[in-house]
Design a protein around this motif. Structure first.
Motif, short mmCIF file in Angstrom:
data_model
loop_
_atom_site.label_atom_id
_atom_site.label_comp_id
_atom_site.label_asym_id
_atom_site.label_seq_id
_atom_site.Cartn_x
_atom_site.Cartn_y
_atom_site.Cartn_z
N VAL A 124 0.75 -1.40 0.06
CA VAL A 124 -0.14 -0.22 0.09
C VAL A 124 0.73 1.04 -0.22
CG1 VAL A 124 -1.72 1.35 1.23
CG2 VAL A 124 -2.23 -0.86 1.06
N THR A 125 1.84 0.71 0.67
CA THR A 125 2.53 2.54 1.20
C THR A 125 3.71 2.37 -0.38
OG1 THR A 125 4.32 1.17 1.91
CG2 THR A 125 2.59 2.61 3.27
N GLU A 126 4.45 1.36 -0.59
CA GLU A 126 4.58 1.64 -2.01
C GLU A 126 3.96 2.31 -3.28
OE1 GLU A 126 8.41 1.12 -3.21
OE2 GLU A 126 8.16 1.67 -0.83
N ALA A 127 2.78 1.74 -3.62
CA ALA A 127 1.77 2.10 -4.63
C ALA A 127 1.60 3.42 -4.12
CB ALA A 127 0.72 1.03 -4.61
N ASP A 128 1.55 4.68 -3.05
CA ASP A 128 1.81 5.48 -2.73
C ASP A 128 -0.31 5.96 -3.12
OD1 ASP A 128 3.92 6.13 -2.57
OD2 ASP A 128 3.92 7.08 -5.28
N LEU A 129 -0.82 4.57 -2.24
CA LEU A 129 -2.60 4.67 -2.37
C LEU A 129 -2.81 5.12 -0.64
CD1 LEU A 129 -2.68 1.11 -2.71
CD2 LEU A 129 -3.14 2.99 -4.02
N VAL A 130 -1.70 5.66 -0.05
CA VAL A 130 -2.26 6.07 0.99
C VAL A 130 -0.46 7.24 1.42
CG1 VAL A 130 -2.55 6.21 3.46
CG2 VAL A 130 -3.50 4.80 1.95
#
Length: 293
Positions: A57-63
Motif C-alpha cells: 500500500v505504501t509503495e503504491a502511494d495509495l496513502v
C-alpha cells in the motif's frame, strides 16, 4: 459390598480408568520444538502477510506518508531512536508489571473471600462491576489530581484495568470443583484450609491463568492510558508527542513496541501455565490436534 461401596464413593476425576493391557502411558514434555513451531507458524504467516500488504500500500502511494508510513520508515525511525524508545519502554514496562502484580494478588484475594462469603459477594460484586464499566480514561485525570504526576496514577489505572478479569476468572475457577470431591474430602476429615490448598486452588488454575493472560494485556493498556493524561515519560507520552508532531513513523514504532510488550507478558504467563498445570496444557493440545484431524 464394601468394595462396591468404596468404589462408588471414588470420583472418576480422582481415579483414572486403568489402561488396557496393550497400551502404555508415556509422559510427553510440555515444551516441544515441533509443537511450538506448529503453534507459531500461523500467526507468523499472518504477520508477514499483513506487513507485505502494508508495504504494498505504501509503495503504491495509495496513502500519504504522513497518514501511513512505510515499514522501512518505521524501522528506520525505530533504529535511529532506539535509546529514546528503550528508555520510555522501560518506564511503561515496570508500571505495567507492578500494576499487574498488585491486581493479581488483590484480585485472587477478593475472589477467595467472595467464594467463602455469599453476603460479601452480593455486596462487593456490584461495586466491582460498576468500577469496570466506568471508562478509565474518564477517571484517570482524577487520579492525577489525587496522586500527582508521578507513576502512581498510571499504576492505579493498570490495576483497575487488570483487576476485573482476575476476579471473575478466579471466582469461576474456585467454584468449578466437583461437589463430590469436596464431599469426599469433608468425610475424610480434611480442614477447609487443606481442602483449599489441595483441591480448590489447583482446580481453579486453568480458568485463573486464562484471566491472568487477559489481565496482562489490559495492564499494558491501562499504563498507557494513564500516561496519556499526565506524564513526561513512557510509551503513552511518546505516542502523544508523535501525534502532536504528526510523526506517524514514531507513532507506529511506539504502538508496535506496546503491542510486543503485551505479547511478551502474555507469553510469560502462557509458559507459567504450562509449568504449573502441564496436564491441562497437554490435554488442550491433544484436543486441538484431534479437532484438526
Amino acid at each position: 459390598m464394601a468394595v462396591t461401596a468404596s468404589a462408588g464413593l471414588r470420583p472418576s476425576s480422582l481415579a483414572p480408568p486403568p489402561a488396557s493391557s496393550g497400551t502404555r502411558r508415556t509422559w510427553r514434555p510440555s515444551f516441544s520444538p515441533r509443537r511450538t513451531a506448529s503453534a507459531l507458524w500461523r500467526p507468523i504467516a499472518l504477520v508477514v502477510a499483513l506487513t507485505a500488504a502494508w508495504w504494498a500500500v505504501t509503495e503504491a502511494d495509495l496513502v500519504a506518508p504522513y497518514i501511513l508510513p512505510s515499514p522501512a520508515d518505521t524501522w528506520q525511525t525505530t533504529q535511529e531512536n532506539a535509546a529514546y524508545l528503550m528508555q520510555h519502554t522501560w518506564v511503561t514496562t515496570w508500571e505495567t508489571v507492578l500494576g499487574f502484580i498488585i491486581a493479581a494478588v488483590f484480585g485472587v484475594f477478593v475472589a477467595v473471600v467472595m467464594m467463602y462469603s455469599v453476603n460479601l459477594e452480593k455486596t462487593v460484586y456490584p461495586l466491582i462491576l460498576f468500577a469496570q464499566v466506568i471508562p478509565k480514561i474518564a477517571i484517570a485525570p482524577l487520579f492525577v489530581v489525587w496522586l500527582g504526576f508521578g507513576p502512581s496514577p498510571k499504576i492505579l489505572v493498570a490495576v483497575l484495568m487488570a483487576f476485573f478479569p482476575i476476579v471473575i476468572s478466579g471466582l469461576a475457577g474456585l467454584r468449578s470443583v466437583d461437589p463430590e470431591i469436596l464431599e469426599l474430602t469433608s468425610t475424610m476429615g480434611a480442614s477447609r484450609v487443606k481442602t483449599f490448598m489441595k483441591i480448590r486452588f489447583p482446580a481453579s488454575l486453568p480458568q485463573l491463568m486464562s484471566g491472568l493472560k487477559v489481565a496482562a494485556t489490559l495492564a499494558v493498556t491501562g499504563a498507557v492510558v494513564g500516561e496519556f493524561v499526565g506524564a513526561n515519560e513512557g510509551l503513552g507520552y511518546v505516542i502523544l508527542q508523535a501525534n502532536g508532531n504528526v510523526d506517524t513513523a514514531m507513532l507506529f514504532a511506539a504502538l508496535i513496541i506496546m503491542s510486543l510488550l503485551g505479547i511478551v507478558l502474555f507469553a510469560i504467563i502462557e509458559i507459567a501455565e504450562k509449568l504449573l498445570i502441564p496436564w491441562h496444557s497437554s490435554r488442550r493440545t491433544t484436543s486441538s490436534a484431534s479437532t484438526a484431524a
